[in-house]
Write a protein that holds these residues in place. Sequence first.
Motif, PDB file in Angstrom:
ATOM      1  N   TYR A  25       0.826  -1.209   0.000  1.00 27.34           N
ATOM      2  CA  TYR A  25       0.000   0.000   0.000  1.00 27.34           C
ATOM      3  C   TYR A  25       0.861   1.259   0.000  1.00 27.34           C
ATOM      4  O   TYR A  25       0.487   2.276  -0.611  1.00 27.34           O
ATOM      5  N   ASP A  28       1.946   1.761  -3.523  1.00 26.01           N
ATOM      6  CA  ASP A  28       0.831   2.295  -4.311  1.00 26.01           C
ATOM      7  C   ASP A  28       0.678   3.801  -4.093  1.00 26.01           C
ATOM      8  O   ASP A  28       0.303   4.542  -5.011  1.00 26.01           O
ATOM      9  N   TYR A  29       1.007   4.246  -2.901  1.00 23.55           N
ATOM     10  CA  TYR A  29       0.846   5.670  -2.579  1.00 23.55           C
ATOM     11  C   TYR A  29       1.998   6.512  -3.129  1.00 23.55           C
ATOM     12  O   TYR A  29       1.786   7.627  -3.620  1.00 23.55           O
ATOM     13  N   ASP A  32       4.282   6.343  -8.788  1.00 22.41           N
ATOM     14  CA  ASP A  32       3.306   6.688  -9.826  1.00 22.41           C
ATOM     15  C   ASP A  32       3.113   5.551 -10.825  1.00 22.41           C
ATOM     16  O   ASP A  32       2.030   5.407 -11.405  1.00 22.41           O
ATOM     17  N   SER A  35      -0.065   1.072  -9.589  1.00 26.50           N
ATOM     18  CA  SER A  35      -1.414   1.454  -9.177  1.00 26.50           C
ATOM     19  C   SER A  35      -2.235   0.203  -8.885  1.00 26.50           C
ATOM     20  O   SER A  35      -2.503  -0.599  -9.788  1.00 26.50           O
ATOM     21  N   THR A  37      -5.292   0.330  -8.064  1.00 20.09           N
ATOM     22  CA  THR A  37      -6.620   0.577  -8.638  1.00 20.09           C
ATOM     23  C   THR A  37      -6.717   0.019 -10.049  1.00 20.09           C
ATOM     24  O   THR A  37      -7.715  -0.613 -10.424  1.00 20.09           O
ATOM     25  N   LYS A  38      -5.672   0.234 -10.848  1.00 19.79           N
ATOM     26  CA  LYS A  38      -5.678  -0.278 -12.220  1.00 19.79           C
ATOM     27  C   LYS A  38      -5.646  -1.803 -12.239  1.00 19.79           C
ATOM     28  O   LYS A  38      -6.312  -2.435 -13.063  1.00 19.79           O
ATOM     29  N   GLY A  62      -0.029   2.140 -18.744  1.00 17.82           N
ATOM     30  CA  GLY A  62      -0.012   2.260 -17.289  1.00 17.82           C
ATOM     31  C   GLY A  62      -0.383   0.965 -16.599  1.00 17.82           C
ATOM     32  O   GLY A  62       0.151   0.631 -15.534  1.00 17.82           O
ATOM     33  N   SER A  66       2.043  -1.207 -14.240  1.00 18.03           N
ATOM     34  CA  SER A  66       1.575  -1.590 -12.904  1.00 18.03           C
ATOM     35  C   SER A  66       1.740  -3.086 -12.675  1.00 18.03           C
ATOM     36  O   SER A  66       2.113  -3.523 -11.579  1.00 18.03           O
TER      37      SER A  66
END
Length: 307
Positions: A25, A28-29, A32, A35, A37-38, A62, A66
Amino acid sequence: MISKIVWNPLFRFLLFWTIAGAFVYSADYYLDAFSLTKLVAVGRSGMEGGVDDAAKLIEDPGVVSSLAFAIGVAGTALLLAFLIMHVLLVEMSMGSARRILNRRAGELGFANTYEERIKPRLLRHPLVGSAWKEFDDTLLKDRVDQGEPIENTIRPQAFINIAMIRENLPGLKVISSISGYFVGTGLLLTFVGIVLALHKAATAAGSSDAAVMQSAVQELLQVASFKFWTSIAGLATSIVFALASRWFVIWIESALTRFCEDAEHQLKYSSPNSIAAKAFEVGKDQRDQLKEINSDRYFSRLADSVG
């Protein structure tokens, strides 16, 4: 009390994956190119929308980056968890065991305080307790009352070694094989991406428009080139993980070696050959005494003393 909690299997399992999850996590933060989310969107589209929706998402560079970073992040997260929960805790635990031995006391000081102070604490130690109990059975302590040090007939390394740690920490049994999974994961993601790209290209191949077909082939080649990044990421992560895991094992072995060296410093080693030599000398003395008993001089002296 704290030691029991730290070495509790359930607590260690939960804390291990908490550390790994927290690192993921955090990546992820702060990263860049990575992700979650992706990645979740790709998985959800594949399950709910089918192959077509997943193929559309996989075209996004992206998403590909990821996926590649996800392999590296997962490997780093596991290494961090292993470093904290296995290497550092073992190092600290063996350091506390070395302090129990009290190397500065010397052989005689160790022998005088062994039964009352040192042995009970070592037997309660979460890592070396059971191994030390077996090692204690090989110690010769019959001449401590005569001012002699405790003798060991077997090296402590025979009981206190990396195999003992693996029995207490099952994670060390699998750490050497984890690196291979990253290569397999990278290849799997690569072929999944290629299959999705081929699926999309196949739908355009049925078109009668040459421009559409040419565009589909170009997209296929472009997408396929991106997909190999997951294989590269898997291979690189596998190499780094294998080297780091081997270094972790060496680190743990060094901690065990230092403990065994301190233990041997407090003991007097009697090798099997020296014990056999002493037994041979005792046997010779007994033989000479038996010869003396069976001689005529012995019986004559016995008769004189009785008479």
